[in-house]
Design a protein around this motif. Structure first.
Motif, short mmCIF file in Angstrom:
data_model
loop_
_atom_site.label_atom_id
_atom_site.label_comp_id
_atom_site.label_asym_id
_atom_site.label_seq_id
_atom_site.Cartn_x
_atom_site.Cartn_y
_atom_site.Cartn_z
N TRP A 1 0.00 4.28 0.64
CA TRP A 1 -0.22 5.12 1.83
C TRP A 1 0.65 4.66 2.99
O TRP A 1 1.12 5.48 3.78
N ALA B 1 -5.22 -0.35 7.96
CA ALA B 1 -5.12 -1.38 6.92
C ALA B 1 -6.24 -2.40 6.97
O ALA B 1 -6.55 -3.04 5.97
N PRO C 1 0.83 -1.21 0.00
CA PRO C 1 0.00 0.00 0.00
C PRO C 1 0.87 1.27 0.00
O PRO C 1 1.73 1.45 0.86
#
Length: 163
Positions: free
Chosen positions: A37, A126, A35
């Motif tokens: 982010w 997450a 990910p």
């Protein structure tokens, strides 16, 4: 990446290096199916304090420990809920986690409270099942980000020579 007392050229070079580094880190994360982010969690952790190689590793370790504590907390929620009830499980687990993490700020090393909380935030944002694979997934992304923060901090000094 301070802009205090930088020449306009130095400011532009620093900005471009940070942007290119962010793009490469994002592309690397995406290519590894991590990910993007979460990569920025590591980048932020690098800049929380120290901004040197040793601190980069310590800050990242605190993120990793925060991720681990988050995974343990997520794993323990149903077990604690079976003891204290579902309404009290979250506050009880959060109390224990906060007690532990805030107390860890007093350790001689690995005492970056912000790093721990960045790891906790990353874990819960997450929405992953607690597992070693999930931890590796998020820590891998954070590691790329921490390395990118290090590069964006050190590269401008190597390119822009003081006049």
């Amino acid at each position: 990446m301070s802009h205090a007392r930088q020449s306009p050229t130095s400011f532009i070079i620093t900005t471009l290096i940070a942007a290119v580094t962010a793009a490469v880190a994002a592309a690397s994360s995406a290519a590894l199916s991590l990910p993007v982010w979460a990569m920025f969690i590591g980048w932020i952790a690098f800049f929380t304090r120290g901004m040197n190689t040793r601190s980069a590793f310590e800050n990242l370790a605190c993120v990793g420990l925060g991720l681990t504590i988050g995974a343990i907390a997520a794993f323990s929620l149903p077990h604690v809920g079976s003891i204290v009830g579902p309404r009290l499980a979250l506050p009880v687990v959060v109390f224990v986690v906060a007690l532990l993490v805030v107390a860890m700020r007093g350790m001689p090393i690995l005492n970056n409270l912000l790093g721990y909380f960045l790891g906790l935030v990353a874990w819960f944002a997450a929405h992953l099942e607690p597992s070693t694979e999930s931890l590796a997934h998020l820590l891998g992304a954070s590691t790329i980000g921490s390395a990118a923060g290090w590069v964006s901090h050190y590269m401008p000094a190597r390119i822009v020579k003081p006049s």
